[in-house]
Design an enzyme around this catalytic site. Structure first.
Site, PDB file in Angstrom:
ATOM      1  CG  ASP A 154     -36.740   2.974  -6.736  1.00 15.69           C
ATOM      2  OD1 ASP A 154     -35.760   2.684  -6.634  1.00 15.69           O
ATOM      3  OD2 ASP A 154     -37.636   2.778  -6.091  1.00 15.69           O
TER       4      ASP A 154
ATOM      5  CE  LYS B  51     -38.270   1.894 -11.316  1.00 16.71           C
ATOM      6  NZ  LYS B  51     -38.941   2.797 -12.004  1.00 16.71           N
TER       7      LYS B  51
END
Ligand code: SF4
Length: 218
Positions: free
Chosen positions: A141, A123
């Site tokens: 997120d 990420k």
């Protein structure tokens, strides 16, 4: 699994891109080094908090070479208002050292190499590459996760699976869509009290928690 029709997906995409045409991260940075550090700090921490921390950190350690030589305890002190600051401080210094030792001081912009740095998961790597190089990648997120579910773009339980659903649904313009979904989730489709009355996707939202009867504005 993506729960919307191709036509609905295209319309959601069109509106997101239209409403957030120039969306960028709200993290403040001047170069790739500062961006990487800011994104690493932002895990489980708000951008606002990171932006309060980084000016003093970058003043003390203006380059990756400086950070590689840093005393971890000093870095901890500078970032102590950030969640998980102990681990983050260790990872920041270790990542800086690795960039010097393995990549001749140049932060890699290849995902496979970037995720080898301590504290840099997929990420974090995606957020850096989306922001810095506009790469056609998605990163999930908390905001993107919530918005994807509310809009029926994914029913998956993990961020990784949600990412796969979003990539499958949108396919192109992923960097811009990521930025748009973050801002949309942060300011309109908020976790508590979403601003459905200001939502340009109101008519496309089937979420049961949507505030009914509110005027929509496209
Ligand atoms: S209508 Fe409300 S819940 Fe649905 S996407 Fe818009 S802000 Fe979110």
């Amino acid at each position: 699994m993506v729960l919307r029709s191709p036509k609905e997906i295209q319309e959601i995409k069109r509106r997101l891109l239209e409403h957030y045409a120039q969306a960028k991260t709200e993290l403040r940075y001047k170069n790739l080094y500062e961006l990487l550090v800011a994104v690493m700090l932002s895990a489980q921490c708000t951008d606002k908090r990171v932006n309060q921390i980084t000016p003093a950190l970058f003043e003390r350690y203006p380059t990756i070479e400086d950070l590689a030589k840093a005393d971890v305890e000093d870095v901890k002190e500078l970032i102590k208002s950030c969640s998980f600051f102990n681990n983050k401080a260790k990872n920041l210094v270790a990542a800086a050292k690795m960039v010097l030792e393995r990549y001749q001081g140049k932060i890699p912009t290849d995902e496979k190499e970037l995720i080898k740095l301590p504290g840099v998961g997929q990420k974090t790597a995606h957020v850096v590459l989306i922001e810095y190089l506009n790469k056609n990648l998605m990163a999930v997120d908390t905001h993107v996760f919530r918005v994807a579910h509310r809009l029926g773009l994914s029913d998956a339980k993990t961020p990784q699976k949600v990412e796969e659903d979003l990539v499958q649904a949108f396919q192109t313009d992923l960097a811009a869509i990521h930025q748009a979904m973050v801002l949309f989730g942060r300011y309109i489709c908020t976790a508590k009290n979403p601003k459905c009355d200001q939502c340009f996707l109101y008519d496309l939202c089937n979420w049961e928690g949507k505030k009914r009867g509110e005027p929509k504005s496209e």
